[in-house]
Design a protein around this motif. Structure first.
Motif, PDB file in Angstrom:
ATOM      1  N   ASP A 185       0.819  -1.218   0.000  1.00 29.95           N
ATOM      2  CA  ASP A 185       0.000   0.000   0.000  1.00 29.95           C
ATOM      3  C   ASP A 185       0.854   1.270   0.000  1.00 29.95           C
ATOM      4  O   ASP A 185       0.344   2.379   0.124  1.00 29.95           O
ATOM      5  CB  ASP A 185      -0.982   0.016   1.176  1.00 29.95           C
ATOM      6  CG  ASP A 185      -0.310   0.033   2.547  1.00 29.95           C
ATOM      7  OD1 ASP A 185       0.939   0.062   2.622  1.00 29.95           O
ATOM      8  OD2 ASP A 185      -1.036   0.021   3.555  1.00 29.95           O
ATOM      9  N   VAL A 230       4.611   4.032  11.537  1.00 20.77           N
ATOM     10  CA  VAL A 230       4.845   4.314  10.124  1.00 20.77           C
ATOM     11  C   VAL A 230       6.124   5.129  10.019  1.00 20.77           C
ATOM     12  O   VAL A 230       6.285   6.137  10.709  1.00 20.77           O
ATOM     13  CB  VAL A 230       3.657   5.087   9.512  1.00 20.77           C
ATOM     14  CG1 VAL A 230       3.969   5.526   8.082  1.00 20.77           C
ATOM     15  CG2 VAL A 230       2.392   4.233   9.539  1.00 20.77           C
ATOM     16  N   GLU A 264       7.528   5.604   6.658  1.00 18.14           N
ATOM     17  CA  GLU A 264       7.546   6.152   5.302  1.00 18.14           C
ATOM     18  C   GLU A 264       6.191   5.929   4.656  1.00 18.14           C
ATOM     19  O   GLU A 264       5.546   4.913   4.883  1.00 18.14           O
ATOM     20  CB  GLU A 264       8.629   5.458   4.472  1.00 18.14           C
ATOM     21  CG  GLU A 264       8.912   6.113   3.144  1.00 18.14           C
ATOM     22  CD  GLU A 264      10.066   5.434   2.430  1.00 18.14           C
ATOM     23  OE1 GLU A 264       9.880   5.044   1.264  1.00 18.14           O
ATOM     24  OE2 GLU A 264      11.141   5.288   3.056  1.00 18.14           O
ATOM     25  N   GLY A 265       5.764   6.877   3.834  1.00 17.99           N
ATOM     26  CA  GLY A 265       4.493   6.760   3.137  1.00 17.99           C
ATOM     27  C   GLY A 265       3.354   7.333   3.954  1.00 17.99           C
ATOM     28  O   GLY A 265       3.538   7.791   5.089  1.00 17.99           O
ATOM     29  N   ARG A 266       2.206   7.297   3.351  1.00 19.19           N
ATOM     30  CA  ARG A 266       1.015   7.864   4.001  1.00 19.19           C
ATOM     31  C   ARG A 266      -0.086   6.817   4.018  1.00 19.19           C
ATOM     32  O   ARG A 266      -0.399   6.219   2.981  1.00 19.19           O
ATOM     33  CB  ARG A 266       0.568   9.090   3.221  1.00 19.19           C
ATOM     34  CG  ARG A 266      -0.558   9.806   3.851  1.00 19.19           C
ATOM     35  CD  ARG A 266      -0.816  11.095   3.128  1.00 19.19           C
ATOM     36  NE  ARG A 266      -2.065  11.657   3.615  1.00 19.19           N
ATOM     37  CZ  ARG A 266      -2.637  12.700   3.101  1.00 19.19           C
ATOM     38  NH1 ARG A 266      -2.081  13.326   2.078  1.00 19.19           N
ATOM     39  NH2 ARG A 266      -3.760  13.139   3.587  1.00 19.19           N
ATOM     40  N   ARG A 267      -0.654   6.615   5.184  1.00 23.90           N
ATOM     41  CA  ARG A 267      -1.725   5.637   5.317  1.00 23.90           C
ATOM     42  C   ARG A 267      -2.981   6.150   4.609  1.00 23.90           C
ATOM     43  O   ARG A 267      -3.256   7.343   4.598  1.00 23.90           O
ATOM     44  CB  ARG A 267      -2.018   5.359   6.785  1.00 23.90           C
ATOM     45  CG  ARG A 267      -0.836   4.673   7.462  1.00 23.90           C
ATOM     46  CD  ARG A 267      -1.085   4.439   8.925  1.00 23.90           C
ATOM     47  NE  ARG A 267      -2.003   3.321   9.089  1.00 23.90           N
ATOM     48  CZ  ARG A 267      -2.824   3.197  10.121  1.00 23.90           C
ATOM     49  NH1 ARG A 267      -2.866   4.106  11.062  1.00 23.90           N
ATOM     50  NH2 ARG A 267      -3.620   2.156  10.217  1.00 23.90           N
ATOM     51  N   ARG A 268      -3.717   5.236   4.036  1.00 21.05           N
ATOM     52  CA  ARG A 268      -4.946   5.578   3.306  1.00 21.05           C
ATOM     53  C   ARG A 268      -6.065   5.961   4.276  1.00 21.05           C
ATOM     54  O   ARG A 268      -6.024   5.613   5.459  1.00 21.05           O
ATOM     55  CB  ARG A 268      -5.398   4.386   2.470  1.00 21.05           C
ATOM     56  CG  ARG A 268      -4.429   4.064   1.370  1.00 21.05           C
ATOM     57  CD  ARG A 268      -4.915   2.879   0.578  1.00 21.05           C
ATOM     58  NE  ARG A 268      -3.963   2.594  -0.488  1.00 21.05           N
ATOM     59  CZ  ARG A 268      -3.958   1.483  -1.186  1.00 21.05           C
ATOM     60  NH1 ARG A 268      -4.837   0.542  -0.939  1.00 21.05           N
ATOM     61  NH2 ARG A 268      -3.072   1.298  -2.134  1.00 21.05           N
ATOM     62  N   VAL A 315       3.175   2.063   2.218  1.00 19.12           N
ATOM     63  CA  VAL A 315       3.560   2.438   3.579  1.00 19.12           C
ATOM     64  C   VAL A 315       4.671   1.507   4.062  1.00 19.12           C
ATOM     65  O   VAL A 315       4.615   0.302   3.833  1.00 19.12           O
ATOM     66  CB  VAL A 315       2.344   2.359   4.532  1.00 19.12           C
ATOM     67  CG1 VAL A 315       2.747   2.558   5.981  1.00 19.12           C
ATOM     68  CG2 VAL A 315       1.283   3.381   4.127  1.00 19.12           C
ATOM     69  N   THR A 316       5.679   2.092   4.710  1.00 19.07           N
ATOM     70  CA  THR A 316       6.716   1.300   5.364  1.00 19.07           C
ATOM     71  C   THR A 316       6.544   1.459   6.861  1.00 19.07           C
ATOM     72  O   THR A 316       6.447   2.583   7.361  1.00 19.07           O
ATOM     73  CB  THR A 316       8.127   1.753   4.936  1.00 19.07           C
ATOM     74  OG1 THR A 316       8.252   1.577   3.520  1.00 19.07           O
ATOM     75  CG2 THR A 316       9.206   0.941   5.639  1.00 19.07           C
ATOM     76  N   VAL A 317       6.470   0.336   7.554  1.00 24.91           N
ATOM     77  CA  VAL A 317       6.286   0.352   9.004  1.00 24.91           C
ATOM     78  C   VAL A 317       7.533  -0.198   9.678  1.00 24.91           C
ATOM     79  O   VAL A 317       8.272  -0.996   9.096  1.00 24.91           O
ATOM     80  CB  VAL A 317       5.040  -0.451   9.440  1.00 24.91           C
ATOM     81  CG1 VAL A 317       3.764   0.195   8.916  1.00 24.91           C
ATOM     82  CG2 VAL A 317       5.119  -1.898   8.998  1.00 24.91           C
TER      83      VAL A 317
END
Length: 195
Positions: A21, A70, A72-76, A23-25
């Motif tokens: 998706d 999280v 990196e990235g943005r959660r939907r 996102v990097t967690v």
């Protein structure tokens, strides 16, 4: 999903998971005394036994466990609701993955035989089910061999570097089909990425 196990010190690590998706967690590592990271044992055991709804399978589907963040990235939109739905639906499987990982991890670290590991799994399984455990000694043997190979690779990782593994099991998102069905009945289109 790519999972990287990062070595911070001899027995201190953390993991990052780059999900599909975008996102990097980050997942902190808590076992400070074990040469083989517990989360690596989870990854290998879940993968070898095909458990797509355990810890790493839940992470791949979008679950956020309380210790994760999280990086990196943005959660939907509605990511928290999706995470709760996945955690609720996969709760039993996450528990099963803990037992599988523990038995395989112990076998590698303490030298237990596959038969010993299988007996431990049968005892744990007997607490929650009267059905026979659908695992054979050959399955346990294969998982132990895979974790030994991963442990050997991990032992070669220098401090400050990482070891990447690819999660190849299918992502299981309970409720995704239900949302599609409701959208079709109402004539609404699903947002991009929800298909």
């Amino acid at each position: 999903m790519q999972v990287i196990f990062h070595r911070l010190a001899e027995a201190i690590y953390f993991s990052t998971a780059a999900r599909d998706d975008g996102v990097t967690v980050m997942v902190p590592g808590y076992d400070r005394t074990s040469p083989v990271p517990h989360d690596l044992a989870h990854f290998v055991a879940e993968h070898e036994f095909g458990l797509d709804r355990g810890f790493w399978g839940s992470v791949a589907a979008g679950a956020m466990f309380t210790n994760m963040k999280v990086v990196e990235g943005r959660r939907r939109p509605h990511a928290d609701e999706r995470s709760k739905r996945i955690l609720k639906a996969n709760g039993m499987w996450v528990g099963a993955s803990e037992a599988l990982a523990g038995a395989v991890h112990d076998a590698v670290e303490e030298g237990h035989t596959p038969e010993h590991a299988l007996a431990a799994l049968r005892r744990m399984h007997g607490v929650v089910s009267t059905e026979p455990l659908p695992i054979k000694v050959a399955d346990v043997e294969r998982a132990i061999g895979a974790l030994r190979a991963a442990a050997a690779r991990w032992a070669e990782v220098p401090v400050g570097e990482g070891m990447a593994l690819q999660w190849r099991l299918p992502v299981h998102d309970p409720g995704a089909g239900r949302r599609r069905s409701k959208a079709r009945k109402s004539g609404r289109r699903l947002p991009r990425g929800a298909r």
